[in-house]
Design a protein around this motif. Structure first.
Motif, short mmCIF file in Angstrom:
data_model
loop_
_atom_site.label_atom_id
_atom_site.label_comp_id
_atom_site.label_asym_id
_atom_site.label_seq_id
_atom_site.Cartn_x
_atom_site.Cartn_y
_atom_site.Cartn_z
N CYS A 1 -5.28 -14.66 -14.72
CA CYS A 1 -5.84 -15.89 -15.12
C CYS A 1 -4.82 -16.71 -16.17
CB CYS A 1 -7.24 -15.33 -15.42
SG CYS A 1 -7.49 -14.08 -17.13
N VAL A 2 -4.60 -15.99 -16.64
CA VAL A 2 -3.71 -16.92 -17.83
C VAL A 2 -3.11 -17.46 -17.66
CG1 VAL A 2 -2.08 -16.47 -19.74
CG2 VAL A 2 -4.24 -14.84 -19.82
N ILE B 1 -5.78 -9.28 -6.87
CA ILE B 1 -6.36 -10.26 -7.64
C ILE B 1 -5.20 -10.79 -8.69
CG2 ILE B 1 -7.95 -11.60 -9.72
CD1 ILE B 1 -9.89 -10.54 -7.58
N THR B 2 -4.84 -12.19 -8.06
CA THR B 2 -3.16 -12.45 -8.55
C THR B 2 -3.36 -13.39 -9.07
OG1 THR B 2 -2.68 -13.41 -6.51
CG2 THR B 2 -2.46 -11.06 -6.84
N GLU C 1 -9.50 -7.64 -11.95
CA GLU C 1 -7.60 -8.31 -12.00
C GLU C 1 -6.95 -7.44 -12.87
OE1 GLU C 1 -6.65 -12.13 -13.90
OE2 GLU C 1 -6.99 -11.27 -16.05
N ILE C 2 -7.53 -6.29 -14.00
CA ILE C 2 -6.76 -5.78 -14.51
C ILE C 2 -6.05 -4.11 -14.33
CG2 ILE C 2 -6.96 -3.86 -16.65
CD1 ILE C 2 -8.96 -6.11 -18.09
N LYS C 3 -7.02 -3.78 -12.83
CA LYS C 3 -6.57 -2.87 -12.50
C LYS C 3 -5.62 -2.68 -11.11
CE LYS C 3 -10.08 -2.63 -8.21
NZ LYS C 3 -10.76 -1.57 -8.03
N TYR C 4 -5.08 -4.53 -11.36
CA TYR C 4 -4.22 -4.53 -9.98
C TYR C 4 -2.95 -5.07 -10.96
CZ TYR C 4 -7.77 -4.51 -6.91
OH TYR C 4 -9.35 -4.46 -5.89
N MET C 5 -3.28 -4.89 -12.44
CA MET C 5 -1.79 -5.24 -12.87
C MET C 5 -0.94 -3.59 -12.92
SD MET C 5 -3.80 -7.16 -16.07
CE MET C 5 -1.93 -7.73 -16.78
N THR C 6 0.32 -4.02 -13.45
CA THR C 6 1.33 -3.24 -13.83
C THR C 6 1.30 -3.18 -15.39
OG1 THR C 6 3.06 -5.26 -14.67
CG2 THR C 6 2.86 -4.21 -12.14
#
Length: 357
Positions: A227-228, A183-184, A59-64
């Motif tokens: 995830c949070v 990953i959202t 998920e981290i690589k799909y975050m801003t």
């Protein structure tokens, strides 16, 4: 036989373990019932943990970036355009019965593109074009029976020519490095539903979907990991503390402390926003302004992440060698056409549902 994911021409790593529990083996009928049930339970928990951990790692690589939320808050025009885009995504989801995951993917593409390109001095028509291209890409990778580009554009102020939309799609794809299986927060919903099984009724699933959609309207939640956000949404609807504690146990230790603050922020957002799925969310535009390909110059959008060596190598392979960028776009367009054709013929849909791309 060639695997379906080989057609995608992406560098993303496939997770071959499906989050959907497998059927019992026909060779297990002679095992004692209690022992058989115990083994199934262990395997199910292990499968869930593997899938959950995989999502958390990806998920981290799909975050801003860390400063994205602050930039949005300081730019009211972009913030307003983002809000309108989300409402329009939801409008399309209701009208065409899209998967809710398609909405979250489209929004993820918009946010990541904003974060990479800053979009200073953009007009509202450009913002609508970006929203349209992002949703079109998400539809191609998430829906089996996509509507036409003309049908999708209901509710927009502008009506864009198909060639222009395709050019913008390529700009978005290159900016995102072809990393599309985002990953959202919604990615975790199916996993949670499966793990909680009987404790998670259909009405709870519907309510969780609504909460995550409503929460997406406020960019402040982007400060938290998906995830949070998912667990915070679950906390809004789940009364069983044991089930909530069980799901929370799979969250990384350094993120558990953020659940309470995310939950409180989510509560504030839910109080401040109306139901995003209400019919009056988006007003249908009776008259749209037509925009043709020659009216918008997209050349100022670089659209290529400089840090992705694999992407650069792939661009060189599809480039026709003239070095002016047009050949590169043509090559990328050819790749995108191959992807679209494969999706339309069902090569990727089932794999995506099983944790593909």
């Amino acid at each position: 036989m060639t695997h379906s994911h080989d057609f995608l021409l992406c560098d993303e790593v496939w997770d071959t373990m499906s989050p959907v529990p497998s059927s019992d083996s026909p060779h297990d009928h002679h095992i004692q019932p209690n022992h058989h049930h115990h083994n199934n339970l262990i395997h199910r928990i292990m499968d869930f943990k593997h899938s959950f951990d995989t999502y958390v790692q990806k998920e981290i690589k799909y975050m801003t970036g860390s400063g994205y939320v602050n930039r949005l808050q300081s730019n009211h025009f972009v913030t307003d355009c983002r809000l309108k885009a989300i409402r329009w995504f939801i409008h399309c989801q209701r009208r065409f019965n899209f998967c809710i995951g398609t909405v979250f993917n489209a929004l993820n593409y918009v946010d990541r593109f904003f974060d990479m390109n800053k979009c200073h001095g953009w007009s509202y028509s450009m913002m609508e074009l970006l929203s349209l291209a992002s949703l079109s890409i998400a539809i191609k990778f998430g829906e089996t029976c996509p509507p036409s580009l003309r049908e999708i554009q209901e509710g927009l102020e502008y009506c864009f020519e198909a060639k222009l939309i395709q050019k913008m799609e390529l700009k978005v794809l290159r900016s995102l490095g072809w990393e599309l299986n985002s990953i959202t927060p919604y990615s975790y919903v199916e996993l949670i539903e499966w793990e909680l099984n009987n404790q998670f009724k259909p009405i709870a699933r519907t309510r969780l979907d609504e909460i995550l959609l409503a929460s997406s309207l406020d960019a402040k939640l982007l400060a938290y990991r998906p995830c949070v956000i998912a667990i915070s949404g679950l906390k809004c609807i789940l009364e069983d503390e044991n089930s909530l504690s069980h799901i929370t146990s799979f969250i990384p230790e350094d993120q558990k402390q953020n659940i309470e603050s995310c939950y409180n922020m989510m509560q504030e957002i839910l109080v401040g926003h109306h139901n995003p799925s209400s019919p009056d969310t988006v007003l249908t535009k009776e008259l749209q302004v037509p925009i043709h390909v020659e009216q918008i110059d997209l050349s100022f959008i670089d659209g290529q992440p400089a840090t992705n060596d694999n992407l650069i190598k792939r661009n060189r392979r599809v480039d026709d060698g003239d070095g002016d960028g047009d050949g590169d776009d043509c090559g990328l367009k050819a790749c995108w056409v191959m992807k679209t054709v494969n999706v339309m013929h069902g090569y990727t849909h089932e794999n995506i549902k099983k944790g593909g791309i």
